[in-house]
Design an enzyme around this catalytic site. Sequence first.
Site, PDB file in Angstrom:
ATOM      1  N   ASP A 290     -11.779  17.205  30.676  1.00  0.00           N
ATOM      2  CA  ASP A 290     -13.077  17.614  31.240  1.00  0.00           C
ATOM      3  C   ASP A 290     -12.927  18.152  32.663  1.00  0.00           C
ATOM      4  OD1 ASP A 290     -13.910  16.377  28.944  1.00  0.00           O
ATOM      5  OD2 ASP A 290     -15.353  15.045  29.926  1.00  0.00           O
ATOM      6  N   HIS A 434      -9.139  14.254  32.511  1.00  0.00           N
ATOM      7  CA  HIS A 434      -9.703  15.314  33.352  1.00  0.00           C
ATOM      8  C   HIS A 434      -8.556  16.179  33.875  1.00  0.00           C
ATOM      9  CE1 HIS A 434     -12.749  12.157  33.240  1.00  0.00           C
ATOM     10  NE2 HIS A 434     -13.637  13.102  33.460  1.00  0.00           N
TER      11      HIS A 434
END
Length: 483
Positions: A290, A434
């Site tokens: 992400d 991430h």
Amino acid sequence: MKKKLRIESILLLCAILAIAVYALIALFPADKPESPIDTVDTPDTSVIEYGHPDLLANNAGPLWTYIRYPQAGDFADSVILDWVQATYDEAKADLDALLDKDASAQGEVNIQFDSYLIDGRFVGIVEQGMISTTGLAHPADVIKTFNLDIESKTFLENSDILDMSKREEILTLLKEKILLISPDAQDYFDNMATDEWLDYITIGHEGIIVILERGVGLPAYYGSLRINLPYDELGDALLLYGETASAPDTAQEPTSKPAPSSTPESVAPSLPPQDGGIDPLRPMIALTFDDGPSKHTSRILDLLEQYKGHATFFVIGNLIESRPDTIKRAADLGCEVVGHSWDHRDLTKLSSDEMKAEILDTHNAIESITGSSSHMYRPPYGAVNDSLTNASSELGFSIINWSVDTVDWKTKNADAVYTAVMADVNDRAIILCHDLYSTTAEAMEQVIPALVSQGYQLVTVSELLEYSGGAVEAGKVYYNGNK
Ligand code: ZN
């Protein structure tokens, strides 16, 4: 007599109603401007010409935080970071005070930046966003500007950029520019004190950009405004280039372009690669990343290419333009690129139309680079409510959350990320990472070979759901392949 009284009562009632209607019309005039200049000169897409985006994140609540700021490996880094930390600490202290009274209190901080690099020497940075807590009727606006001279490694004060003894002339120019966009603004100028009008200025390509806070210059419903004061119209009020130099060459293109994706080494992997086909009988997992794309994404793509694995990237809409090559390369490698909202707001707090714009705008921006993209997305913080699932269902999008959280945003440590993945990995898991952190990219150098050697097939979320049977439904939230 009785009848007369009734007529009088009705007349009185009518009069009260008429006054009430009149009062309502006066309060909400039909011709109220619809924020006519809200979007002018405010980039929808983050302009990042200096530094790479770093993030102060809190994905665990109760203060959901997404503060994006530039780090360039230069003198300004620590000052910018100090401001970010102080802004977060202040919001945290406010929320903690609320939590003392109400255990269900929660908040959101969302601040992003634009950075402009002019003539390879001057840098203008605008941090802008909002802090919202359950204790506030309206979100509080946050604006901060940093202006740098990277040649002399100094911060520029507003008074280094504009000659503040010529304040009235500058304000006259500013008002002229506002009137060009919104002619009826003149009505408001007389009633607006001008003390704060030049608090936030930054160096832009075409001129000095004045950022007017909501409610400064024009009534609050106009929102925050960015007004450009062209260099050649500022005359000797412009100090930026000193006495001898001329104004910047406004025709110059931004000098900082996204770095081209590095060419991965074609070293033979030490472990048997997947052959590309997916065996539904063997274990499989979906690695998901992400908050990118970032400068660390390429390193993860190199590893995926080397080990012939796929992953899914949930990208931020307003960052897509900053690294189109990375997004294209991910898609070309068979990875899935889908949306994680346009600007990382908590979608559950938005109107249905705003939710749909966040989802669709991001999807369309990805599709314009990759040619196609799956009808799925991941909401910021994994936050979902009924109106979000309804909006998603109407758009035909499914929602992808996760079953294994590496908490890499918190630990920022490669070994910790590796341990988190290996401790919880299981067949059909969706793993949350991430690609914004160097430590996560570093962790993948251990994680990806380890997963492959344990027999896991690294697949995209679409592949995982497809091979786990059943059609993927719009408006439904998926946490893993087992649903
Ligand atoms: Zn996120």
